[in-house]
Design a protein around this motif. Structure first.
Motif, mmCIF file in Angstrom:
data_model
loop_
_atom_site.group_PDB
_atom_site.id
_atom_site.type_symbol
_atom_site.label_atom_id
_atom_site.label_comp_id
_atom_site.label_asym_id
_atom_site.label_seq_id
_atom_site.Cartn_x
_atom_site.Cartn_y
_atom_site.Cartn_z
ATOM 1 N N PHE A 1 0.807 -1.221 0.000
ATOM 2 C CA PHE A 1 0.000 0.000 0.000
ATOM 3 C C PHE A 1 0.842 1.273 0.000
ATOM 4 O O PHE A 1 0.293 2.368 -0.058
ATOM 5 C CB PHE A 1 -0.987 -0.017 1.175
ATOM 6 C CG PHE A 1 -2.160 -0.911 0.917
ATOM 7 C CD1 PHE A 1 -3.147 -0.539 0.027
ATOM 8 C CD2 PHE A 1 -2.262 -2.149 1.536
ATOM 9 C CE1 PHE A 1 -4.225 -1.363 -0.242
ATOM 10 C CE2 PHE A 1 -3.331 -2.980 1.278
ATOM 11 C CZ PHE A 1 -4.319 -2.589 0.384
ATOM 12 N N ASP B 1 -8.956 -7.785 5.304
ATOM 13 C CA ASP B 1 -8.381 -6.439 5.247
ATOM 14 C C ASP B 1 -9.200 -5.605 4.249
ATOM 15 O O ASP B 1 -9.168 -5.834 3.038
ATOM 16 C CB ASP B 1 -6.922 -6.521 4.793
ATOM 17 C CG ASP B 1 -6.174 -5.200 4.950
ATOM 18 O OD1 ASP B 1 -6.828 -4.135 4.905
ATOM 19 O OD2 ASP B 1 -4.948 -5.233 5.101
ATOM 20 N N ARG C 1 -8.852 -2.753 3.051
ATOM 21 C CA ARG C 1 -8.099 -2.012 2.040
ATOM 22 C C ARG C 1 -7.993 -2.822 0.754
ATOM 23 O O ARG C 1 -8.039 -2.267 -0.349
ATOM 24 C CB ARG C 1 -6.703 -1.657 2.567
ATOM 25 C CG ARG C 1 -6.695 -0.735 3.763
ATOM 26 C CD ARG C 1 -5.274 -0.574 4.292
ATOM 27 N NE ARG C 1 -4.697 -1.849 4.690
ATOM 28 C CZ ARG C 1 -3.404 -2.025 4.999
ATOM 29 N NH1 ARG C 1 -2.568 -0.998 4.934
ATOM 30 N NH2 ARG C 1 -2.954 -3.208 5.374
ATOM 31 N N ASP D 1 -11.051 -2.690 -1.426
ATOM 32 C CA ASP D 1 -11.223 -1.434 -2.165
ATOM 33 C C ASP D 1 -10.381 -1.363 -3.430
ATOM 34 O O ASP D 1 -10.443 -0.368 -4.164
ATOM 35 C CB ASP D 1 -10.877 -0.243 -1.266
ATOM 36 C CG ASP D 1 -11.924 -0.009 -0.186
ATOM 37 O OD1 ASP D 1 -13.065 -0.463 -0.372
ATOM 38 O OD2 ASP D 1 -11.600 0.609 0.840
#
Length: 721
Positions: A204, A223, A225, A228
């Protein structure tokens, strides 16, 4: 032509092209593929990357359709689609491909150099094959300096990613494409390799359009993230359908031996690949198959496993897989280190084994797909052997279990990170930071099966305590396997029938005891192997001391590829300053590597080594009135014993909370104390040397400024969530 960029979602529309989308997530589409197609499943909102489906022409590789790996999460759905090969060979950008195992990284590196020439890629990991030493940052920088007209391509074992990033510097996050390959394997394997999830910390940091997570067997992420990210799914018009022989057995090892023996008798040349994540189970099958009329079958066997575990199967690890990925033995067993990514050119009979007797062997449908996909030129047959163990009925659903785990992980991580940050900010509490490390490995756990506890919080690359989402994913996978597929007869059959042709058999054979009896023989053999290993390690340490006891030389011994040796040397180094070498190694050998026994030995030795004037020891001696020992044994009640030990710990290690079982254990580790009968609950302290240890060669005093938190091993308590 229209070029759209919405929240870094990148695609191009060309109404005159055979495929309307000419670019998706920065991957340019081959305009000659008229029979392929791309569909936009949904356009992402803010923070959501959207989703695409690429329907490739039947049998095509990914590189036949696009010029690079699209960014985001790539769900290949098909093993052997060539995503790694595409990213290694594309010359549109520099790339870092992260894989879970060094065998996979090394073999991909060799294949790349065979196809594209020397220095077309670089392997980063520990020694393997013709890589005889650890790759250093200087080695990486030398490769970066090569001007050979080729893009830089790194094949990196997950644990070594930090080296590449440090060697390249901050520009790496903008100039290099990071591809995390076989991410589902990292989800599963992070349970026993905590560094795997650190890859996502780095992931990330890369620009959104310069990163991808790739798998052929996608699992849900905890997770958020990763949820997304932009998702790209690749399919053929007709995805592969497997022909599977599914056997529900009472004794999986005995059934595997029967299947293997039948295959051997049917042909003199056909090879057999057995996936079984248990070295004990593998040795058990080898023992069974070699009994009776065919002892020569033992010579046909080879084992592919992690280098750190090869000591158990040392007779079977040589000359198993050549550099062209051809099997050199007729019967090859492999553990989970080889379930993903490795390409085997032989067409084999593939056998996969799952056993509730050893819960870590249970294989999900996704893992079974990975295993079958190892044979890149197809399989001769596929057999899955498993047993079932009914689980107690639970009213909790998988979704509810997931919610509980994530909430618990968030609470624990917030609480422990608060302590962690406080220790960093206050010099007076700096010593307490060691407790944070102990908390991470002792009490922040989730559990599905007995003896399978999993830590659900971790320290990320920034030193912050966060939920261990990959471990949570692994727990969710194990929950589903235990509570559904491997606890109910026929459940695995129904799951596999959704996509494949399955011939189902239920073994009528009663339990023979051969499985358990042979396993006991294997375990006895393993003890003999361990004893030999530790005996050799003892001689190495005695020679080391004779030659001057150089600590750098000891560190060299600790770089052994045998994990039992590494553990042995590590424990020795911890206690060596205070005790003679021969005494210490003999004590460590007695433990046979047992973790709990070592904790007890460690605590008793450290307390014995403390000088009586040391603040902690003097406090303990005073609290238990040990000055009275000159007059005879000291009588103390069981409840008083626990209360006094707790008072000492609370006073010396301010803020430390121990599990309630720790206090009586510390008492028995510090004192020679026995109770005449359990009924009276009265102990008699007779000496301060419970195990008759020799006098330490060096006592620990306050002047040594030794942080006892680093030396005394105790189970900590976090409280209830």
């Amino acid at each position: 032509m229209e070029n759209q960029k919405k929240d870094q979602l990148v695609y191009e529309i060309d109404l005159n092209a055979p495929t309307i989308f000419s670019m998706v997530n920065e991957a340019k589409v081959n305009p000659e593929k008229a029979n392929a197609a791309i569909s936009l499943d949904y356009i992402g909102n803010a923070g959501d990357g959207g989703a695409w489906t690429m329907r490739l022409e039947q049998g095509d590789k990914l590189g036949d359709f696009v010029d690079r790996v699209p960014f985001g999460v790539l769900d290949k759905t098909i093993t052997g689609l060539g995503a790694t090969t595409l990213e290694l060979e594309t010359q549109v950008r520099d790339s870092i491909i992260v894989v879970p195992t060094k065998s996979l990284a090394y073999n991909k590196h060799l294949t790349t150099e065979q196809r594209m020439g020397r220095n077309s890629s670089m392997y980063i990991g520990s020694p393997i094959g013709n890589i005889l030493t650890d790759i250093t940052i200087e080695d990486i920088q030398e490769y970066l300096g090569l001007d050979n007209g080729k893009r830089k391509k790194f094949l990196v074992v997950a644990d070594s990613l930090w080296k590449v990033i440090k060697a390249i510097g901050p520009r790496v996050y903008h100039d290099y494409f990071l591809m995390v390959d076989e991410i589902d394997t990292m989800q599963s394997d992070s349970v026993y390799r905590p560094n795997l999830e650190k890859v996502i910390d780095y992931y990330f940091r890369f620009d959104r359009t310069m990163r991808a997570a790739v798998t052929a067997t996608l699992r849900t992420f905890s997770d958020e993230r990763l949820l997304d990210e932009s998702y790209v799914t690749t399919v053929w018009e007709h995805n592969p359908v497997r022909d599977i022989r599914l056997i529900e057995a009472r004794e999986v090892d005995v059934m595997a031996e029967k299947v293997i023996r039948n295959l051997l008798e049917r042909s003199e040349a056909e090879k057999i690949l057995v996936a079984y994540n248990s070295l004990d189970g593998i040795l058990n099958i080898i023992n069974i198959i070699s009994q009776g009329k065919h002892p020569e079958y033992r010579q046909l066997c080879g084992v592919l496993c992690s280098g750190r575990n090869q000591d158990k199967v040392k007779d079977y690890v040589e000359n198993v897989l050549d550099e062209n990925n051809n099997l050199q033995k007729r019967i090859v067993f492999m553990t989970c280190a080889y379930f993903a990514g490795i390409d085997i050119n032989d067409r084999c009979h593939v056998i996969s084994i799952s056993s509730n007797y050893q819960p870590f062997t249970l294989l999900s449908p996704e893992r079974l797909t990975q295993i079958q996909g190892r044979c890149r030129n197809g399989v001769l047959s596929e057999t899955i052997i498993y047993d079932i163990t009914p689980m107690e009925n639970t009213k909790q659903t998988l979704k509810e279990y997931k919610t509980v785990l994530i909430n618990k992980a968030k609470k624990f991580s917030n609480a422990v990170d608060g302590l962690n940050q406080l220790c960093k900010s206050d010099p007076d509490l700096s010593d307490m930071g060691v407790f944070v490390e102990q908390i991470l490995t002792m009490k922040a756990e989730g559990q599905v099966a007995k003896n399978y506890p999993v830590t659900i919080i971790r320290k990320n690359i920034d030193g912050k305590i966060v939920p261990a989402y990959f471990n949570i994913d692994a727990l969710l996978e194990k929950w589903e396997l235990h509570h559904t597929l491997y606890s109910q007869s026929g459940a695995l059959l129904e799951k596999l029938k959704e996509q494949h042709h399955v011939d189902f058999e239920q073994s009528e054979q009663e339990k023979s005891g051969r499985h358990i009896g042979s396993i006991q023989q294997v375990k006895a053999y393993n003890k003999e192997v361990l004893a030999q290993t530790l005996s050799i390690a003892k001689e190495a340490l005695l020679n080391w001391e004779h030659e001057g006891a150089n600590m750098e030389a000891l560190d060299g011994l600790m770089r052994s590829t045998n994990r039992q040796e590494v553990l042995f040397y590590t424990r020795f180094k911890r206690l060596y300053p205070y005790f003679e070498t021969e005494f210490l190694v003999d004590k460590l050998i007695e433990l046979q590597g047992d973790k709990r026994e070592f904790m007890s030995l460690n605590n008793s030795l450290i307390f014995w080594a403390l000088d009586d004037t040391h603040a902690f020891k003097s406090h303990v001696l005073a609290k238990f009135e040990c000055e009275k020992l000159t007059q005879g044994p000291i009588r103390i009640r069981q409840t008083e014993r626990t209360v006094k030990m707790k008072e000492v710990i609370d006073a010396y290690f301010k803020g430390l909370k121990l599990d309630r079982t720790a206090y009586p254990k510390l008492f028995t580790q510090f004192f020679n104390a026995k109770s005449k009968t359990r009924r009276t609950g009265i102990y008699r302290i007779t000496s301060l040397n419970p195990y008759n240890y020799p006098v330490p060669k060096k006592r620990i005093t306050d002047a040594d400024k030794v942080n006892l938190v680093e030396f005394i091993s105790v189970p900590l308590k976090l409280g209830r969530s």
